[in-house]
Design an enzyme around this catalytic site. Structure first.
Site, short mmCIF file in Angstrom:
data_model
loop_
_atom_site.label_atom_id
_atom_site.label_comp_id
_atom_site.label_asym_id
_atom_site.label_seq_id
_atom_site.Cartn_x
_atom_site.Cartn_y
_atom_site.Cartn_z
N HIS A 181 -9.92 16.75 -27.34
CA HIS A 181 -10.33 15.99 -26.16
C HIS A 181 -11.57 15.18 -26.47
O HIS A 181 -12.26 15.42 -27.44
CB HIS A 181 -10.58 16.92 -24.96
CG HIS A 181 -12.00 17.34 -24.80
ND1 HIS A 181 -12.61 18.25 -25.62
CD2 HIS A 181 -12.94 16.93 -23.91
CE1 HIS A 181 -13.87 18.42 -25.23
NE2 HIS A 181 -14.11 17.64 -24.21
N ASP A 222 -13.53 13.64 -23.52
CA ASP A 222 -14.07 13.19 -22.24
C ASP A 222 -15.05 14.18 -21.65
O ASP A 222 -14.69 15.29 -21.29
CB ASP A 222 -12.92 12.93 -21.27
CG ASP A 222 -11.88 12.03 -21.91
OD1 ASP A 222 -12.24 10.88 -22.21
OD2 ASP A 222 -10.74 12.47 -22.13
N THR A 223 -16.31 13.74 -21.53
CA THR A 223 -17.41 14.61 -21.13
C THR A 223 -18.52 13.75 -20.54
O THR A 223 -18.59 12.56 -20.81
CB THR A 223 -17.95 15.37 -22.37
OG1 THR A 223 -16.90 16.13 -22.95
CG2 THR A 223 -19.09 16.30 -22.03
N ALA A 224 -19.39 14.35 -19.76
CA ALA A 224 -20.59 13.66 -19.27
C ALA A 224 -21.81 14.50 -19.61
O ALA A 224 -21.81 15.72 -19.42
CB ALA A 224 -20.50 13.44 -17.77
N ILE A 239 -24.56 19.40 -19.80
CA ILE A 239 -23.27 18.76 -20.09
C ILE A 239 -22.20 19.35 -19.18
O ILE A 239 -22.20 20.54 -18.87
CB ILE A 239 -22.92 18.92 -21.59
CG1 ILE A 239 -21.82 17.95 -22.00
CG2 ILE A 239 -22.59 20.36 -21.95
CD1 ILE A 239 -21.74 17.74 -23.51
#
Length: 531
Positions: A350, A352-354, A369
């Site tokens: 994967h 997709d992270t902020a 995170i």
């Protein structure tokens, strides 16, 4: 603190500089929300939670309240504290049940991929224990964006369109996230009143508003209707944990990470391996640096994939793994001239992270995170409460004896890792690199630029990236073809990246002067802002 001056004739970014607080995030509105929280008297914890909650509204493919969270809080004086806000498998998620269904793996869009969301509990716990403001004020920016609307930025629009199909199987999220059944374009204005109402309840009632009552009822009913195993008991019993962070020395600094079930130990392994090479040697070519990082990554990830899991189910002696005795063996296997045998990866990938990095005027720092795992998570959406559910459980194995074999109440292996750098026991940098599997390598690639090459953290973030993973060495296209040819000659299978490798955000503190430096990756739409 002395760095090379950047060339102002070449496109790039300068560091953000300030002395009363700093925030860096991958979305400009998110960084601004954090800075406004600091300006209003909030501390680093208040600002980080405000920022990530807002990002879950305006960057919904990257993160949200239906996902997980890890954080490291580093007070200006005292020891850092790590928070594991990752969710667990339902109590009915027995390996034998999955084997009886004839499943070889857990589909990433199935209800069985949904683990209990841990982010909200982690936010509430951090806020109660270390924040200075109430949740009503901290969540206000997210509530306002959900209720009155927000505009879509270029990078968000790109990712939204790229992954829109992840919402199509379950459909319930389509009216909210794909108005007119298409991804919103740059400048489109959206709102999410159902999510706003849930955030209001959390602001008023705390964690119980999410893990009990109407929101929990809808989450469980939504998953059960699809054949899922989650029960109300699973949500009600969800708790984040304070855990002792783990660390390793690199060039006289301490790198701090959250312990397993996350992959932070892999970053420390890479650092310990590279510490045996003179990465500051000006005679090293760019191909040399990429090769050594690739080989250290391969060695570290082999250990990671074999050993890292929920420590309650599979304890790991981190001290022994990071000991010179272990590291010396791994380091000795690295040839400067030839690539080692590649390792095949057997878990979902994967990207997709902020991530947000924050420092307040007192020098307290937060590295936080938050993630849904895949873009838009599982694609399963509870429409009345506005909760899009993660799919982190897709990372569980269905093989008996595997370190990450699914089990009731077990946490899956996690890729998301917040980082902290310290010098002489004092926190000097909070940093994170979004990008799934790349994160552990990315942490050390960024730190090596700063500690080995004399770059500031923005310059290091701007440098071209490489990543050795799953049998290939991926290079960003800004790396010269001659470097690729050199690496191919050493036995690497080289491919060119079709999208950027990760996205770095960081806040660096010069403790001697009380000055803060912020960096934000050009690979995202984010920004670093000073108070």
């Amino acid at each position: 603190m002395s760095w090379r001056q950047r060339d102002f004739m070449v496109p790039g970014r300068s560091l953000a500089v300030g002395d009363r607080g700093m925030a860096a995030a991958s979305h400009p509105a998110v960084a601004l929300a954090a800075v406004e929280m600091l300006r209003s008297g909030g501390n680093a914890v208040d600002a980080a939670i405000a920022a990530i909650a807002l990002q879950g509204v305006i960057d919904p493919h990257m993160t949200g309240i239906g996902g997980d969270c890890f954080a490291i809080y580093a007070p200006a004086s005292g020891k850092p504290v790590a928070v594991n806000g990752s969710g667990r498998a339902p109590l009915k998620a027995d390996l034998g049940w999955f084997q009886q269904q004839g499943l070889a793996s857990i589909p990433d869009d199935s209800p069985h991929a949904v683990t209990v969301p841990g982010a909200v509990d982690a936010w509430c716990r951090l806020s109660a224990d270390y924040g200075s403001k109430g949740l009503d004020e901290v969540l206000a920016p997210a509530i306002r964006a959900a209720e009155t609307g927000f505009v879509v930025t270029p990078r968000a629009a790109l990712d939204w369109a790229r992954y829109a199909n992840r919402l199509e199987r379950h459909q319930t999220g389509v009216p909210v996230y794909l108005p007119s059944r298409t991804a919103p374009t740059v400048g489109a204005k959206l709102s999410h009143p159902a999510l706003g109402a849930t955030l209001r309840r959390i602001a008023r009632e705390g964690r119980s508003a999410f893990y009990e009552g109407a929101v929990a009822d809808e989450i469980v009913a939504t998953l059960k209707a699809l054949g899922g195993l989650m029960q109300l008991e699973d949500l009600a019993s969800a708790r984040s944990d304070y855990v002792a962070p783990i660390s390793a020395d690199y060039r006289g600094h301490e790198i701090w990470q959250c312990p397993p079930n996350g992959q932070g130990v892999a970053a420390l392994l890479i650092a310990r391996i590279l510490a045996g090479f003179d990465m500051a040697d000006p005679a090293l070519s760019e191909a040399d640096r990429i090769h050594l990082l690739a080989e250290a990554t391969r060695a570290a990830y082999r250990q990671r994939d074999a050993l890292v899991a929920d420590p309650v189910f599979r304890p790991l002696d981190v001290d022994e793994l990071l000991s010179e005795r272990t590291i010396a063996v791994l380091r000795a296997r690295i040839s400067r001239e030839r690539a080692s045998e590649p390792t095949v990866f057997d878990m979902p990938v994967h990207r997709d992270t902020a991530y947000v990095a924050v420092a307040d005027r007192d020098g307290n720092m937060v590295s936080l995170i938050n993630s849904l795992f895949f873009a838009f998570g599982s694609g399963i959406y509870a429409p009345r409460s506005g909760v899009l559910l993660q799919n982190r459980g897709a990372g569980f194995s269905l093989i008996e004896g595997h370190p990450n074999a699914i089990a009731p109440g077990k946490r899956p292996f996690h890729t998301i890792i917040p980082g902290l750098l310290a010098k002489d026991g004092k926190p000097t940098m909070v940093f994170g690199v979004m990008g799934g599997q790349y994160q552990a390598t990315g942490h050390i690639q960024i730190l090596s630029g700063v500690l080995d090459r004399g770059l500031d953290v923005q310059q290091s973030s701007d440098m071209p990236r490489s990543f050795s993973f799953d049998g290939v060495l991926t290079l960003e296209p800004t790396i010269p073809a001659s470097v690729a040819d050199d690496l191919i000659g050493r036995g690497h299978r080289v491919v060119w990246a079709d999208e950027p490798l990760g996205g770095c955000q960081a806040v660096h503190l010069d403790t001697s002067r009380g000055v803060m430096f912020g960096a934000s990756d050009h690979r995202k739409d984010g920004i670093a802002l000073a108070v």
